[in-house]
Each structure stands twice: as structure tokens, then as C-alpha cells.
Design a protein around this motif. Structure first.
Motif, PDB file in Angstrom:
ATOM      1  N   SER A 210       0.825  -1.210   0.000  1.00 56.35           N
ATOM      2  CA  SER A 210       0.000   0.000   0.000  1.00 56.35           C
ATOM      3  C   SER A 210       0.862   1.264   0.000  1.00 56.35           C
ATOM      4  CB  SER A 210      -0.931   0.009   1.214  1.00 56.35           C
ATOM      5  OG  SER A 210      -0.192   0.129   2.422  1.00 56.35           O
ATOM      6  N   ILE A 211       2.168   1.133   0.296  1.00 55.40           N
ATOM      7  CA  ILE A 211       3.037   2.310   0.295  1.00 55.40           C
ATOM      8  C   ILE A 211       3.461   2.703  -1.124  1.00 55.40           C
ATOM      9  CG2 ILE A 211       3.924   1.683   2.570  1.00 55.40           C
ATOM     10  CD1 ILE A 211       6.580   0.967   1.165  1.00 55.40           C
ATOM     11  N   ILE A 212       3.170   1.864  -2.100  1.00 57.90           N
ATOM     12  CA  ILE A 212       3.510   2.194  -3.491  1.00 57.90           C
ATOM     13  C   ILE A 212       2.658   3.386  -3.945  1.00 57.90           C
ATOM     14  CG2 ILE A 212       3.451   1.373  -5.880  1.00 57.90           C
ATOM     15  CD1 ILE A 212       4.000  -1.435  -4.827  1.00 57.90           C
ATOM     16  N   ASP A 213       3.289   4.384  -4.524  1.00 55.89           N
ATOM     17  CA  ASP A 213       2.592   5.597  -4.943  1.00 55.89           C
ATOM     18  C   ASP A 213       1.406   5.286  -5.853  1.00 55.89           C
ATOM     19  OD1 ASP A 213       4.420   7.077  -3.560  1.00 55.89           O
ATOM     20  OD2 ASP A 213       5.661   7.561  -5.305  1.00 55.89           O
ATOM     21  N   SER A 214       0.286   5.917  -5.554  1.00 52.48           N
ATOM     22  CA  SER A 214      -0.941   5.828  -6.366  1.00 52.48           C
ATOM     23  C   SER A 214      -1.528   4.424  -6.439  1.00 52.48           C
ATOM     24  CB  SER A 214      -0.677   6.321  -7.807  1.00 52.48           C
ATOM     25  OG  SER A 214      -0.151   7.624  -7.790  1.00 52.48           O
ATOM     26  N   SER A 215      -1.058   3.510  -5.581  1.00 50.56           N
ATOM     27  CA  SER A 215      -1.553   2.126  -5.662  1.00 50.56           C
ATOM     28  C   SER A 215      -2.951   1.969  -5.090  1.00 50.56           C
ATOM     29  CB  SER A 215      -0.600   1.180  -4.916  1.00 50.56           C
ATOM     30  OG  SER A 215      -0.592   1.468  -3.525  1.00 50.56           O
ATOM     31  N   GLN A 216      -3.429   2.996  -4.343  1.00 53.21           N
ATOM     32  CA  GLN A 216      -4.735   2.880  -3.695  1.00 53.21           C
ATOM     33  C   GLN A 216      -5.808   3.754  -4.338  1.00 53.21           C
ATOM     34  OE1 GLN A 216      -3.132   3.363   0.537  1.00 53.21           O
ATOM     35  NE2 GLN A 216      -4.474   1.606   0.757  1.00 53.21           N
ATOM     36  N   ASP A 217      -5.527   4.274  -5.519  1.00 54.85           N
ATOM     37  CA  ASP A 217      -6.538   5.074  -6.222  1.00 54.85           C
ATOM     38  C   ASP A 217      -7.780   4.227  -6.466  1.00 54.85           C
ATOM     39  OD1 ASP A 217      -4.781   7.188  -6.307  1.00 54.85           O
ATOM     40  OD2 ASP A 217      -4.042   6.710  -8.322  1.00 54.85           O
ATOM     41  N   ASN A 218      -8.925   4.727  -6.050  1.00 57.40           N
ATOM     42  CA  ASN A 218     -10.162   3.938  -6.104  1.00 57.40           C
ATOM     43  C   ASN A 218     -10.475   3.412  -7.502  1.00 57.40           C
ATOM     44  OD1 ASN A 218     -10.689   4.326  -3.367  1.00 57.40           O
ATOM     45  ND2 ASN A 218     -11.863   6.199  -3.727  1.00 57.40           N
ATOM     46  N   TYR A 219     -10.233   4.239  -8.526  1.00 63.63           N
ATOM     47  CA  TYR A 219     -10.647   3.873  -9.885  1.00 63.63           C
ATOM     48  C   TYR A 219      -9.857   2.708 -10.466  1.00 63.63           C
ATOM     49  CZ  TYR A 219      -6.561   6.450 -11.605  1.00 63.63           C
ATOM     50  OH  TYR A 219      -5.276   6.880 -11.858  1.00 63.63           O
ATOM     51  N   LYS A 220      -8.787   2.285  -9.809  1.00 66.63           N
ATOM     52  CA  LYS A 220      -7.983   1.163 -10.297  1.00 66.63           C
ATOM     53  C   LYS A 220      -8.523  -0.191  -9.844  1.00 66.63           C
ATOM     54  CE  LYS A 220      -3.687   3.833 -10.561  1.00 66.63           C
ATOM     55  NZ  LYS A 220      -2.304   3.978 -10.054  1.00 66.63           N
ATOM     56  N   PHE A 221      -9.542  -0.186  -8.996  1.00 69.70           N
ATOM     57  CA  PHE A 221     -10.013  -1.416  -8.369  1.00 69.70           C
ATOM     58  C   PHE A 221     -11.370  -1.863  -8.912  1.00 69.70           C
ATOM     59  CE2 PHE A 221      -6.970   0.336  -5.461  1.00 69.70           C
ATOM     60  CZ  PHE A 221      -6.303  -0.780  -4.950  1.00 69.70           C
ATOM     61  N   LYS A 222     -11.458  -3.154  -9.185  1.00 71.81           N
ATOM     62  CA  LYS A 222     -12.743  -3.749  -9.584  1.00 71.81           C
ATOM     63  C   LYS A 222     -13.693  -3.832  -8.397  1.00 71.81           C
ATOM     64  CE  LYS A 222     -10.796  -7.465 -11.392  1.00 71.81           C
ATOM     65  NZ  LYS A 222     -10.626  -8.781 -12.062  1.00 71.81           N
ATOM     66  N   ASP A 223     -13.125  -4.122  -7.217  1.00 70.17           N
ATOM     67  CA  ASP A 223     -13.961  -4.258  -6.027  1.00 70.17           C
ATOM     68  C   ASP A 223     -13.187  -3.819  -4.795  1.00 70.17           C
ATOM     69  OD1 ASP A 223     -12.420  -6.461  -4.958  1.00 70.17           O
ATOM     70  OD2 ASP A 223     -13.470  -7.787  -6.321  1.00 70.17           O
ATOM     71  N   ALA A 224     -13.896  -3.750  -3.675  1.00 71.82           N
ATOM     72  CA  ALA A 224     -13.315  -3.231  -2.434  1.00 71.82           C
ATOM     73  C   ALA A 224     -12.376  -4.216  -1.754  1.00 71.82           C
ATOM     74  CB  ALA A 224     -14.441  -2.833  -1.474  1.00 71.82           C
ATOM     75  N   TYR A 225     -12.325  -5.456  -2.231  1.00 74.31           N
ATOM     76  CA  TYR A 225     -11.420  -6.443  -1.636  1.00 74.31           C
ATOM     77  C   TYR A 225      -9.974  -6.259  -2.096  1.00 74.31           C
ATOM     78  CZ  TYR A 225     -15.451  -8.995   0.137  1.00 74.31           C
ATOM     79  OH  TYR A 225     -16.592  -9.353   0.813  1.00 74.31           O
TER      80      TYR A 225
END
Length: 325
Positions: free
Chosen positions: A286-301
């Protein structure tokens, strides 16, 4: 009189063996092929060396690009995800893969949403997995007896055969036989590509699917189950005994999940403390830059769209290599 009894026993044995053969053939032809079986079938046919093994649940499957990992490592990598696996199943999978391949590096996932669920997460595909282990682990005595023990303990003794999902209408049998033996259960990539475009177009407001499942409908605890601890230690010991370089990775979660579940920070800290205490290399992606941008994820898991696999794999491998050095 004795001869008659012997014949009776023999006839009974012949009947039982014939019945078992019939069920096995019917099972092979009529019961839909599962993703589990396809993965095992693909793995069994894989005859190249495995320098780097990515082992884990569906987060590993969605996050890692084998092509990119091959290029970055300059080695042959193998991605082997199974949906919903926990440390116990990962240990069995490692035993299975290592019985056929020499592994140099193992990158194993640690799904913090799954690990800290309360009540404890129950692996949903145990019957399929134990059946595959029991059918194919004849060359690994330790794995065979471990899975056999668990099959009886968890009442999966019927796992050699599947009795459900037979066609209800006999006229459907030819079509079922044809479809089951082809490339069944391919992912719906077109639908995911469309969803990825929609998410990017509305990235300021986009919330990944199953947000409520993760943040509202699931309860959590602040402790790691003893069985998860025990099996991670077994994985570490096996790697040490076989000169396998082990790294455990927690994949990123969408930012909206992190914000809605403040305890996620505690889960990450508890995990890092556990791995540090036991001498296991651990990386929180999760410390990777921009790895937690919401639009990159299919689902919340934490399952990301395929479009972002290459970039994430590149950043992850670079970070892992930096951490090792």
C-alpha cells in the motif's frame, strides 16, 4: 458353499468397482469444469523451471503480470493463484509445486481483509482443492497424507467425486460434454474493460463494487488466528530448508476502504510485527505511490483492473528488490 460365498464377494467387488468407474466417467463428462481444475491442469502441464513463484489468492491473480515480472527479474516466473486461499492452503500448494519444480524465490500473499475477519475466514473451495491434491499428490507422500488427514477431518471424503450439478434435462448432456471439455470459465474481460473505462471517466466519484461487503457487513478482530501463524511458520521453515527466498506481500486496498476502516492501519502494523518477530521478509504494497486510487479497483477487496497490472507489477518488484538489497 465356500465357493458360492467367494463368488458372491467377487461379484460384489466387481459391482462396486464398476459403479465407481461409472461415477468417475460421468463426473468427468457431465459436471462443469471448475477454475480450480483448469489451474491444476495448466500447472501439471507446465514443464519449464520456476525461478520466481507468485503464490496466493485472487489478489495475486489480479495484481501480477507474469510478462512484466519475467522481464524485470530476467527469470522465469510462475503465477499460481487460487481464489480465497489461506496460509494452510498456501502451504499445501507450495509442497505440491516444489515436488515438481525447483523454486528460487517465493512471493506469497497475506490478505489482511481475509486474515483479520471475525469469525475466521473459511476457505470456500476446500472440497475441490483436497480432491485435486488427493488425485495428484502421489509423488509427494507428505502432501498426500496431510491432505488425506484434512479430508477426513473436514468431512471431504466424498471429494474424489462431485455428485451435484449434473444436467437436469437429459437432452442437454451432449452440449454439456462439449462445453465442459473446452476452455471453460474464461474471465469476462470485455465487461471488466468497460467497467475500467467507466471508473476512470468518473474517478473522482467512483466507489469499487462490494464496498459495503467489506466495510459494513464484515466484522474484524485485532488478532491473527493461531492456524494462520502456524502455517506461515511452516512456509518459512520449508523455504529455509529448501533455499527458497521468501517474501510475503500485502496488496493495496482502495483508499475509500482505508478511510472507512481505520483499523486497517492496525492490521498492517500487527502483520508487520508478526513477520519481523519471526524473521520473515514482509512488504506492505500500500506504500507504493498511487496504488490505492479507487478507480484502479474492480472491487473493495483489492482486485485491480487488468489495465493496471503491468505498472503495479513493475513497482512491486522494484520495491521488493530494493528492500532485499
Amino acid at each position: 458353499m465356500l465357493s458360492f460365498k467367494i463368488k458372491k464377494v467377487l461379484y460384489s467387488l466387481i459391482f462396486i468397482i464398476t459403479l465407481i468407474c461409472f461415477v468417475a466417467i460421468a463426473n468427468y463428462l457431465l459436471v462443469p469444469t471448475t477454475t480450480m481444475e483448469l489451474k491444476f491442469e495448466g500447472y501439471r502441464k507446465y514443464d519449464q523451471n520456476i525461478d520466481v513463484l507468485f503464490l496466493g489468492n485472487s489478489l495475486t491473480g489480479d495484481s501480477i503480470s507474469k510478462k512484466t515480472a519475467d522481464e524485470l527479474y530476467g527469470l522465469n516466473t510462475f503465477k499460481y493463484p487460487h481464489q480465497g486461499t489461506n496460509p494452510e492452503i498456501l502451504y499445501y500448494l507450495l509442497l505440491d509445486v516444489s515436488s515438481k519444480h525447483k523454486i528460487s524465490k517465493l512471493i506469497c500473499d497475506w490478505d489482511i481483509i481475509q486474515v483479520f475477519q471475525d469469525p475466521p475466514y473459511h476457505y470456500p473451495h476446500s472440497e475441490e482443492l483436497y480432491r485435486e491434491f488427493l488425485r495428484h499428490s502421489y509423488n509427494n507422500r507428505k502432501l498426500f497424507f496431510l491432505t488425506l488427514k484434512n479430508s477426513f477431518k473436514q468431512r471431504y471424503t466424498s471429494s474424489f467425486f462431485k455428485y451435484s450439478s449434473f444436467p437436469e434435462n437429459i437432452t442437454n448432456i451432449p452440449a454439456v460434454i462439449k462445453s465442459n471439455r473446452q476452455h471453460a470459465l474464461q474471465p469476462n474481460t470485455e465487461n471488466n474493460k468497460l467497467l475500467a473505462k467507466q471508473a476512470l471517466a468518473d474517478k473522482e466519484n467512483y466507489i469499487p463494487k462490494k464496498f459495503n461487503n467489506v466495510t459494513v457487513e464484515t466484522s474484524y478482530k485485532n488478532t491473527i488466528e493461531k492456524s494462520d501463524i502456524d502455517y506461515m511458520i511452516l512456509i518459512k521453515d520449508f523455504c529455509n530448508a529448501n533455499n527458497i527466498e521468501l517474501t510475503v506481500v500485502s496488496y493495496p486496498l482502495p483508499q475509500c476502504v482505508e478511510e472507512s476502516l481505520p483499523q486497517i492501519k492496525d492490521f498492517r502494523r500487527i502483520s508487520a510485527d508478526f513477520f519481523h518477530k519471526n524473521g520473515i521478509t514482509y512488504f506492505d504494497a500500500s506504500i507504493i505511490d498511487s496504488s490505492q486510487d479507487n478507480y484502479k479497483f474492480k472491487d473493495a477487496y483489492g482486485h485491480i483492473f487488468e489495465e493496471y497490472q503491468d505498472d503495479f507489477t513493475m513497482r512491486l518488484v522494484e520495491k521488493i528488490n530494493t528492500k532485499k538489497n
